[in-house]
Scaffold this active site. Structure first.
Site, PDB file in Angstrom:
ATOM      1  CG  ASN A  62      47.530  32.285  46.244  1.00  0.00           C
ATOM      2  OD1 ASN A  62      46.616  33.099  46.362  1.00  0.00           O
ATOM      3  ND2 ASN A  62      47.733  31.111  46.224  1.00  0.00           N
ATOM      4  CD  GLU A  64      49.374  29.220  42.623  1.00  0.00           C
ATOM      5  OE1 GLU A  64      48.886  28.698  42.027  1.00  0.00           O
ATOM      6  OE2 GLU A  64      49.133  28.387  43.664  1.00  0.00           O
ATOM      7  CB  CYS A  73      53.059  33.920  49.745  1.00  0.00           C
ATOM      8  SG  CYS A  73      53.665  32.690  49.698  1.00  0.00           S
ATOM      9  CD  GLU A  75      50.988  34.792  53.582  1.00  0.00           C
ATOM     10  OE1 GLU A  75      51.010  34.310  53.188  1.00  0.00           O
ATOM     11  OE2 GLU A  75      50.836  34.017  54.990  1.00  0.00           O
ATOM     12  CB  CYS A 112      55.560  29.206  52.764  1.00  0.00           C
ATOM     13  SG  CYS A 112      55.966  31.244  52.479  1.00  0.00           S
ATOM     14  CB  CYS A 115      55.021  35.119  54.323  1.00  0.00           C
ATOM     15  SG  CYS A 115      54.837  34.765  52.700  1.00  0.00           S
TER      16      CYS A 115
HETATM   17  N1  THU Z   1      50.822  30.866  49.962  1.00  0.00           N
HETATM   18  C1  THU Z   1      50.427  31.494  50.640  1.00  0.00           C
HETATM   19  O1  THU Z   1      50.088  32.453  50.211  1.00  0.00           O
HETATM   20  N2  THU Z   1      50.543  31.932  51.944  1.00  0.00           N
HETATM   21  C2  THU Z   1      50.946  30.621  52.770  1.00  0.00           C
HETATM   22  O2  THU Z   1      50.771  31.270  54.020  1.00  0.00           O
HETATM   23  C3  THU Z   1      51.152  29.450  52.302  1.00  0.00           C
HETATM   24  C4  THU Z   1      51.224  29.371  50.778  1.00  0.00           C
HETATM   25  C5  THU Z   1      50.072  30.654  48.830  1.00  0.00           C
HETATM   26  C6  THU Z   1      51.666  29.824  47.929  1.00  0.00           C
HETATM   27  C7  THU Z   1      50.467  28.729  46.730  1.00  0.00           C
HETATM   28  O3  THU Z   1      50.337  30.083  45.918  1.00  0.00           O
HETATM   29  C8  THU Z   1      49.959  28.629  47.327  1.00  0.00           C
HETATM   30  O4  THU Z   1      49.656  29.077  48.528  1.00  0.00           O
HETATM   31  C9  THU Z   1      50.409  27.365  47.291  1.00  0.00           C
HETATM   32  O5  THU Z   1      51.366  26.561  48.491  1.00  0.00           O
END
Ligand code: THU
Length: 165
Positions: A62, A64, A73, A75, A112, A115
């Site tokens: 991920n 940000e 994310c 994925e 999520c 994804c």
């Molecule tokens: N996140 C992911 O990378 N994958 C997921 O399946 C769930 C959430 C990340 C997004 C964000 O950077 C952090 O987790 C918190 O939501």
């Protein structure tokens, strides 16, 4: 009116020893991928690893952003990278894991909604299901065979087809 139901199926593994070697290797790759996570805002670090049918393994984590919605994310970072680099390769499996210092993640990290939709599109492009391996810090591992088990009644492109009148 009729009552109908959809059943989803998943496997749950309480210890890593009982996992298939292939799944366990992909989880190791996801654990490596977490190291590239940039998550200063949520401090929730996620790693994903994809196994392609051309033998390649693609990692993502991920990423940000201070403008929160601009982040992505793990994925989708992995899936978009894989399909940009190897558009004709099929994704056999994806492993997802997470690291955080703030709490023990008893449940595995589950992709999520966005994804899930991208995984669904990837399955559609390749006409083949993707094995989705979800694990985490101290969590059990849950595995589903195909996105229909995570996103039943998904939105599909067929709904966009124009009708010639
Ligand atoms: N996140 C992911 O990378 N994958 C997921 O399946 C769930 C959430 C990340 C997004 C964000 O950077 C952090 O987790 C918190 O939501």
């Amino acid at each position: 009116m009729k009552h109908k139901e959809i059943i989803i199926r998943y496997e749950e593994y309480e210890d890593v020893e009982s996992l298939l070697v292939e799944d366990s290797k992909l989880i190791d790759e996801a654990n490596e991928a977490v190291k590239g996570s940039y998550a200063p805002y949520s401090e929730f670090h996620v790693g994903a690893a994809l196994k392609l049918d051309n033998g390649m393994v693609i990692r993502g984590s991920n990423q940000e952003n201070s403008a929160y919605p601009s982040g992505l994310c793990a994925e989708r970072v992995a899936l978009f990278h894989a399909k940009s680099t190897y558009p004709d390769a099929s994704v056999i499996a994806i492993a997802v894991t997470c690291r955080t210092e703030h709490f023990v993640n008893l449940d595995p990290v589950a992709p999520c909604g966005s994804c899930r939709q991208v995984i669904a599109e990837t399955e559609k492009r390749q006409s083949d299901r993707i094995r989705i391996i979800m694990t985490g810090d101290g969590a059990v591992t849950k595995i589903v065979d195909g996105i229909d088990n995570l996103l039943p009644m998904k939105f599909q492109e067929e709904k966009l087809k124009k009708i010639n009148r």
